[in-house]
Design a protein around this motif. Structure first.
Motif, short mmCIF file in Angstrom:
data_model
loop_
_atom_site.label_atom_id
_atom_site.label_comp_id
_atom_site.label_asym_id
_atom_site.label_seq_id
_atom_site.Cartn_x
_atom_site.Cartn_y
_atom_site.Cartn_z
N VAL A 1 -0.04 3.97 8.91
CA VAL A 1 0.21 3.89 9.65
C VAL A 1 0.76 2.89 10.26
CG1 VAL A 1 0.42 5.10 12.22
CG2 VAL A 1 -1.02 5.68 10.60
N GLY A 2 2.16 3.14 10.82
CA GLY A 2 2.66 2.50 11.27
C GLY A 2 4.02 1.12 9.44
N LYS A 3 3.91 1.86 8.42
CA LYS A 3 3.47 1.29 7.18
C LYS A 3 5.93 1.38 7.09
CE LYS A 3 4.71 0.88 2.65
NZ LYS A 3 4.58 1.89 0.80
N TRP A 4 6.34 2.49 7.86
CA TRP A 4 8.08 2.38 7.03
C TRP A 4 8.21 1.67 8.44
CZ3 TRP A 4 5.89 8.28 7.72
CH2 TRP A 4 5.10 8.39 6.84
N ALA A 5 7.51 1.48 9.45
CA ALA A 5 8.56 1.20 10.36
C ALA A 5 8.47 -0.58 10.18
CB ALA A 5 7.64 1.42 11.76
N LYS B 1 0.83 -1.23 0.28
CA LYS B 1 0.31 -0.07 -0.11
C LYS B 1 0.75 1.17 -0.20
CE LYS B 1 -2.75 -0.44 3.44
NZ LYS B 1 -4.02 0.03 4.50
N ASP B 2 -0.07 2.26 -0.21
CA ASP B 2 0.99 3.27 -0.70
C ASP B 2 1.94 3.95 0.45
OD1 ASP B 2 1.26 4.03 -3.23
OD2 ASP B 2 -0.22 5.44 -3.51
N ASP B 3 0.57 4.36 1.69
CA ASP B 3 0.84 4.44 3.31
C ASP B 3 -0.18 3.71 4.50
OD1 ASP B 3 1.32 6.44 5.03
OD2 ASP B 3 1.35 8.16 4.61
#
Lengths: 104, 866
Positions: B765-769, B761-763
């Motif tokens: 909450v928590g994706k980057w982590a 998914k593009d984005d």
């Protein structure tokens, strides 16, 4: 802490009615590096002076708002409702279709 | 003892009040205090001192010093000098072994002195360590104040009240009353607070709170006021401090003898209670108010043997001598005067504490020898003698030489700190006031420095060969007046949330337990049987405590896509998906189900304890992003019952016209239907691992629907089940409980739910982590385990592999249906392998277990989908 805080909806109230969510942070826009991510998640400026903060009127109107507070004196200079910054690519508001609402 | 009646006196001689002291009846008059009545009855020794058990008598008579602390009606540390007499009161001495007049512990004073120098408790009794509990018992017996009644905590009720005023005046002396009247005349709302009962009619429009004590000044103009059973939280626009000045003692050998008093005692004795304070008096004073008591003494026919005005003459030596702790004579410059009363006055120190707490600076006035408040903050005013307006007095020496007297010279009567102790502390290097205070405990006793702060500063100045300005003051902090912990704690009540079906659970004999603020049934008597029953027939559980949110608006789907790691844009109307909420740090915050009720309308459930957090979390992100979404928390408005078990479909079919076949309501369907006539949202979810339907409906129908389900399911052997059986059932499915199997470090990937994290998914909450976690690799993983011999390890139990710690147990239960001990645990990633043998520490022994990565029950979910 016993200072007073002006909720944009309800006016001057005891700070115990509110929850503080700390200083306003900037969520990275694009995929951040590990360094940027941990700065955003873990690091705060911890200003000794005036800082912008998130507050929530938990035992009141349940609104989130922004306050400028002097962390040295707890003097609250301003409070205001957030002016949202729409996310890039988020759907533009459109006319709502008649919702199919069950009787709950 | 009593003087002839005068119209000005404050006692009502027609109104006799009787109370008990140590079981013996004492008589007093209405209008006086327990202390004055005791004095009138002949009592002179009122207490034994903190450390040395020296006899002590009335000294200040203003409720400042510790000399009259007694236990009244079970309440310890009451200052009887200011406590009004009351009929039937039971007054007892405290900190004595024997009686006040013959305290066996006074032996400490005679032999203990050399062994108990300043700070001895920091340096002695350290080795051998095993003896400390013994020392501690002895010390606690020997030293201290009153004793709390173990079960007295709930005997009194305390309340909090909020008051808002324009002007708060603290102190009802002349200046305070003037200020209050002036403010009232100007048309403002005024509240006047004083420690003592004030005469009626203090002023028109002035609201009086007395007797009551202001405890401190906090930010926002908050002044907590202790009015006995009620703590008033007073918010004032303007605070007028009129707390007056504190009479200061003189330091000389023998200054703690019974009969050495401050001037206010004489004034109250003679003017208010018509009591004769002694027979023969000596007055040594540095100021007018001190010398003025000669008038009262004469009126009370006390022989004034000698008056020393320190402004004109400073004696080289001054000492007092006594017998059995009571004053017998005073020796000034070698000249001995027999007396039983010594009135001393070392000047009047402004009671500036509240001002300093409010932010005023405090400065030494070297002309008058006192500390005065300067630079008051806005909205705070000082009036009367707290400003330091008192006429110039002489500055007495830090301590008078005794001229050969062997008596001790006390600087702090609360903690039994002598002039020698302070000298020694400075010599040992504790030369700063703040450090010396902590070392000697001077100013740290019940008087909180009222009588010893200034004296100790003078001593520190003398010992350091500097002046008071250089020494400075200690920081003024609340509470300014003593306050009982019960008052600060408030009324003992614990709010509880109950579901609309609560009383049915009680009627069915459920054991109730706390889950967050909710009370829920633990079980109805047999958790194991209840759990097995859900597999074999049908059970029902009240799940009204689930958090329930409606998320609605054109951006609703996009909003949920951003908050949850999985997809919701493609969720079909009438379908449900499980979702885990994470933070941007990747941590699991909560979980629940999300059903799509319409294109723009979602029904979100959260954990029972997470409802408010999730609601705040949603509102916050909505405030940040400003999306076109409304979030409504309907947790309290809706009740919910989960009907689960192989016979649940048959039961539901009896109660609704809706098609309940597997095609009509499939697994993970959300359908509106009338059940027993009640409009319900039916969610087919399987937290407990069996075919089941969660019915969500308006709370008021709770008992009705519960009763109807039990009634109509009777022939299907329906049975309610509690939280404990639900925990067994979900563990059989390895369904996590957030907060039980996860902690503030857990993320969905390591928790074994990689399928839920749609990192493409593009984005969200928590994706980057989570991306970072998959790059760096797992540090631990959540797995299931099964014990080989059926013992159930404790939650938190240690996983051991090759003698080394390799993880921890988060949940463990005996599954009555499977007949096995099962659980979940965080382990090091190499151990997350089906059937791998691990060991778990149980009661100190190591027990064998095997790792299980798939649910223990119905691993393919056939029962759920059937």
């Amino acid at each position: 802490m016993s200072f007073l805080l002006a909720c944009p909806h309800c006016g001057l109230r005891d700070v115990n009615e509110f929850a503080s969510a700390g200083e306003v942070t900037e969520r990275p826009r694009t995929s951040p590096s590990v360094h940027e991510l941990s700065s955003y998640v873990y690091f705060r400026r911890n200003t000794a002076g005036v800082q912008r903060e998130w507050w929530y009127h938990r035992f009141g109107c349940e609104a989130w708002f922004l306050a400028e507070r002097d962390t040295r004196t707890n003097e609250v200079l301003t409070t205001e409702l957030p002016r949202p910054q729409p996310r890039q690519g988020s759907a533009a508001p459109q006319e709502a279709a008649a919702p199919d609402v069950p009787e709950v | 003892m009593r003087l002839p009646a005068r119209p000005e006196e404050r006692i009502d001689r027609a109104h006799v009040v009787r109370f008990l002291f140590e079981g013996k009846p004492i008589e007093g008059f209405a209008g006086e205090t327990l202390g004055s009545a005791l004095f009138a009855s002949g009592r002179r020794i009122f207490s034994r001192s903190f450390k040395y058990h020296r006899p002590r008598g009335l000294l200040c008579c203003t409720g400042s010093c510790p000399n009259c602390l007694m236990t009244v009606d079970g309440e310890p540390n009451v200052r009887v000098c200011v406590e009004p007499v009351r009929e039937g009161a039971r007054v007892q001495a405290q900190n004595v072994l024997g009686t006040l007049d013959r305290d066996l512990l006074a032996v400490v004073d005679r032999i203990g002195g050399p062994f108990t120098p300043v700070g001895f408790y920091y340096r002695t009794m350290i080795r051998p360590r095993r003896l400390w509990p013994y020392y501690e018992r002895v010390l606690r017996r020997l030293a201290g104040l009153g004793k709390l009644e173990r079960h007295g905590g709930r005997s009194r009720r305390f309340d909090v009240e909020h008051r808002r005023v324009d002007v708060l005046v603290v102190g009802g002396g002349r200046a305070g009353i003037d200020a209050a009247r002036a403010a009232a005349a100007a048309g403002t709302a005024v509240l006047l607070v004083d420690e003592r009962r004030l005469p009626t009619g203090v002023g028109d429009g002035v609201d009086v709170l007395a007797p009551a004590r202001a405890l401190g000044v906090y930010e926002g103009g908050l002044v907590p006021v202790d009015a006995g059973g009620v703590l008033y939280r007073v918010r004032a626009r303007r605070i007028v401090v009129a707390t007056g000045a504190l009479e200061q003692p003189l330091l000389f050998p023998g200054n703690d003898l019974v009969g050495v008093v401050l001037p206010e005692l004489v004034r109250r004795f003679v003017d208010e209670w018509s009591l004769r304070p002694g027979e023969r008096a000596v007055v040594v004073a540095a100021d007018d108010p001190g010398l003025a008591v000669v008038r009262q003494l004469e009126r009370a026919q006390v022989r004034v043997e000698r008056v020393v005005d320190l402004r004109s003459t400073t004696p080289r030596t001054l000492s007092a001598a006594g017998k059995a702790g009571k004053l017998r004579s005073v020796t000034i410059d070698g000249q001995e005067t027999a007396c039983d009363l010594l009135v001393m006055s070392g000047g009047r120190q402004p009671a500036y504490s509240l001002l300093a707490q409010a932010g005023a600076r405090v400065e030494y006035d070297s002309k008058r020898g006192i500390f005065v408040p300067v630079q008051l903050p806005p909205n705070v005013e000082a009036v009367g003698s707290v400003t330091g307006e008192a006429g110039p007095g002489a500055i007495p020496p830090a301590a008078f030489a005794g001229g050969g007297s062997k008596s001790r010279c006390f600087v702090c009567v609360c903690e039994d700190v002598t002039e020698k102790d302070v000298r020694r502390a400075v010599a040992e290097g504790f030369d700063s006031l703040e450090l010396g205070k902590r070392y000697t405990t001077v100013t740290m006793g019940p008087c909180q420095g009222r009588l010893c702060h200034l004296s100790s500063i003078r001593l520190f100045a003398r010992e350091n060969e500097t002046d008071e300005t250089a020494i400075g003051t200690t920081t003024a902090r609340p509470p300014w007046a003593p306050v009982s912990l019960g008052l600060l704690a408030g009324r003992g009540h614990e709010p509880v949330k109950r579901t609309s079906i609560h009383h049915r659970h009680e009627e069915l004999g459920a054991t109730m337990m706390w889950t967050g603020a909710w009370k829920r049934p633990h079980s109805y008597g047999d958790a194991a049987a209840e759990a097995r029953h859900v597999h074999e027939a049908v059970g029902l559980i009240d799940v009204s405590t689930l958090g329930k949110l409606i998320v609605e608006g054109p951006d609703a789907a996009a909003f949920l896509e951003l908050l949850y790691s999985n997809r919701f844009a493609d969720l079909k109307v009438g379908r449900i998906r499980y979702g885990v909420l994470g933070s941007d740090a990747g941590r699991i915050m909560d979980d629940g189900t999300i059903g799509r009720l319409g294109d723009d309308r979602f029904y979100v459930t959260t954990t029972s304890t997470g409802a408010d957090t999730v609601s705040e979390w949603f509102e916050w992100w909505n405030a940040v992003w400003g999306m076109d979404v409304e979030i409504v928390n309907v947790t309290g408005a809706l009740a919910a019952i989960n009907v689960a078990g192989p016979r649940s479909r048959e039961l539901l079919g009896r109660l609704t016209d809706a098609d309940v076949s597997n095609e009509g309501i499939s697994y993970l369907d959300a359908k509106a239907a009338r059940v027993a006539g009640i409009p319900c949202l039916v969610l087919r979810i399987g937290f407990v691992g069996e075919l089941g339907y969660e019915l969500h409906f308006a709370s008021p129908y709770g008992e009705y629907l519960w009763d109807t389900l039990l009634e109509r399911g009777a022939d299907l052997a329906i049975r309610p089940f509690g939280l404990e059986p639900q925990r067994i059932l979900r563990l059989e499915k390895q369904h996590i409980i957030v907060g039980q199997d996860t902690d503030s470090e857990s993320n969905v990937l390591e928790a074994g739910m990689s399928w839920i994290a749609k990192l493409d998914k593009d984005d969200f909450v928590g994706k980057w982590a989570l991306e970072h976690v998959s790059e760096r690799g797992f540090r631990e993983q959540l797995v299931g385990f099964e014990m080989e011999n059926g013992v159930v390890p404790a939650e938190g139990g240690q996983i051991v592999v090759e003698g080394r710690s390799a993880g921890r147990v988060t949940s463990a239960r005996l599954s009555p249906y499977l007949g096995r001990a099962i659980g979940m645990a965080w382990v090091r990633p190499p151990l997350a392998e089906e059937d791998l043998q691990i060991q778990i520490r149980v009661d100190g022994r190591l027990e064998a277990a095997r790792v299980r990565l798939k649910p223990f029950f119905d691993p393919e979910g056939e029962r759920l989908r059937a």
